[in-house]
Scaffold this motif. Structure first.
Motif, short mmCIF file in Angstrom:
data_model
loop_
_atom_site.label_atom_id
_atom_site.label_comp_id
_atom_site.label_asym_id
_atom_site.label_seq_id
_atom_site.Cartn_x
_atom_site.Cartn_y
_atom_site.Cartn_z
N GLY A 95 0.75 -1.16 -0.04
CA GLY A 95 0.13 0.11 -0.10
C GLY A 95 0.92 1.29 -0.06
N ILE A 96 2.05 1.21 0.74
CA ILE A 96 2.82 2.52 1.08
C ILE A 96 3.51 2.57 -0.44
N LEU A 97 4.25 1.31 -1.20
CA LEU A 97 4.86 1.75 -2.15
C LEU A 97 3.80 2.05 -3.19
N LEU A 98 2.91 1.68 -3.37
CA LEU A 98 1.76 1.85 -4.65
C LEU A 98 1.35 3.33 -4.47
N GLY A 99 1.13 3.57 -3.08
CA GLY A 99 0.82 5.16 -2.83
C GLY A 99 1.76 5.95 -3.19
N CYS A 100 2.99 5.66 -3.02
CA CYS A 100 4.19 6.61 -3.38
C CYS A 100 4.05 6.68 -4.72
N SER A 101 4.15 5.33 -5.41
CA SER A 101 4.13 5.45 -6.97
C SER A 101 3.08 6.28 -7.77
N VAL A 102 2.13 6.39 -7.02
CA VAL A 102 0.79 7.20 -7.59
C VAL A 102 1.33 8.71 -7.35
N ILE A 103 1.72 9.17 -5.86
CA ILE A 103 2.10 10.36 -5.74
C ILE A 103 3.13 10.87 -6.93
N TYR A 104 4.14 10.09 -7.04
CA TYR A 104 5.05 10.35 -7.90
C TYR A 104 4.65 10.45 -9.40
N GLU A 105 4.01 9.59 -9.72
CA GLU A 105 3.32 9.85 -11.27
C GLU A 105 2.58 10.99 -11.44
N LYS A 106 1.73 11.44 -10.54
CA LYS A 106 1.02 12.69 -10.40
C LYS A 106 1.70 13.98 -10.32
N SER A 107 2.90 13.83 -9.74
CA SER A 107 3.79 15.10 -9.45
C SER A 107 4.76 15.55 -10.53
N LYS A 108 4.58 16.30 -11.43
CA LYS A 108 5.61 16.73 -12.17
C LYS A 108 7.04 17.29 -11.68
N PHE A 109 6.64 17.97 -10.59
CA PHE A 109 7.97 18.10 -9.81
C PHE A 109 8.77 17.09 -9.07
N LEU A 110 7.96 16.07 -8.62
CA LEU A 110 8.73 15.03 -8.03
C LEU A 110 9.27 14.18 -9.18
N MET A 111 8.72 13.90 -10.30
CA MET A 111 9.30 13.27 -11.42
C MET A 111 10.49 13.91 -11.95
N LYS A 112 10.47 15.21 -12.26
CA LYS A 112 11.78 16.28 -12.48
C LYS A 112 12.90 16.27 -11.48
N THR A 113 12.52 16.20 -10.09
CA THR A 113 13.50 16.09 -9.26
C THR A 113 14.13 14.79 -8.88
N PHE A 114 13.24 13.78 -8.70
CA PHE A 114 13.87 12.34 -8.46
C PHE A 114 13.81 11.59 -9.48
N ASP A 115 14.87 10.77 -9.97
CA ASP A 115 14.76 9.58 -10.89
C ASP A 115 13.90 8.44 -10.28
N ASP A 116 13.57 7.48 -11.10
CA ASP A 116 12.72 6.35 -10.71
C ASP A 116 13.33 5.59 -9.73
N THR A 117 14.59 5.39 -9.59
CA THR A 117 15.54 4.67 -8.87
C THR A 117 15.37 5.52 -7.30
N MET A 118 15.68 6.56 -7.31
CA MET A 118 15.75 7.29 -6.07
C MET A 118 14.26 7.31 -5.43
N TRP A 119 13.38 7.56 -6.21
CA TRP A 119 11.86 7.75 -5.62
C TRP A 119 11.49 6.47 -5.07
N PHE A 120 11.93 5.36 -5.70
CA PHE A 120 11.82 3.90 -5.57
C PHE A 120 12.45 3.61 -4.08
N ALA A 121 13.76 3.91 -3.82
CA ALA A 121 14.37 3.84 -2.68
C ALA A 121 13.95 4.38 -1.61
N ALA A 122 13.37 5.72 -1.80
CA ALA A 122 12.89 6.42 -0.54
C ALA A 122 11.53 6.00 -0.30
N SER A 123 10.64 5.40 -1.23
CA SER A 123 9.37 4.68 -0.97
C SER A 123 9.69 3.49 -0.11
#
Length: 148
Positions: A95-123
């Motif tokens: 639930g937390i991983l998928l929630g974070c993934s959805v947040i990431y995909e809906k945020s242009k700022f997050l996608m621009k600031t963090f790459d997939d690996t960094m966001w997944f690792a933080a999640s």
């Protein structure tokens, strides 16, 4: 209180090792799958397989080094309860991983600031921290000998 602190430290070592196992497997599978499928599916599959393998290792180490086994409970029942508690933890984890993934995909700022690996690792770190607290409390209540 000293015994509880020692137990928490042992649990932390076991949990840390299992986190590394989970993280390595989850991340490797995420990278293998991301090109062939969606980010959400790669996240869910990687998270599920990494978590499952780490739970088996965690059971063996936890019941040997962290918790005092209940003599009134068969090992089969103990393992089944451990798995049930872990599946609940898996639900929290996913639930937390998928929630974070959805947040990431809906945020242009997050996608621009963090790459997939960094966001997944933080999640994964956030999910693991939450599940670790849940695991210790639930296993102590359900699996440990109350006389200890």
């Amino acid at each position: 209180m000293k015994k509880l602190l020692e137990q928490i430290i042992k649990f932390g070592f076991v949990g840390g090792l299992c986190f590394l196992i989970d993280f390595a497997i989850s991340t490797a599978l995420f990278h293998l799958l991301i090109g062939a499928t969606s980010r959400n599916i790669a996240t869910a599959v990687g998270g599920f397989i990494g978590f499952t393998i780490s739970v088996i290792v965690n059971y063996v180490l936890s019941m040997r080094y962290v918790f005092v086994r209940r003599e009134d409970m068969s090992r089969k029942k103990e393992f089944v309860l451990f798995i049930i508690l872990s599946v609940i933890g898996l639900g929290i984890n996913e639930g937390i991983l998928l929630g974070c993934s959805v947040i990431y995909e809906k945020s242009k700022f997050l996608m621009k600031t963090f790459d997939d690996t960094m966001w997944f690792a933080a999640s994964k770190v956030v999910a693991t921290a939450v599940v670790m607290v849940y695991n210790f409390i639930s296993r102590k209540i359900v699996l440990e000998d109350k006389k200890h």
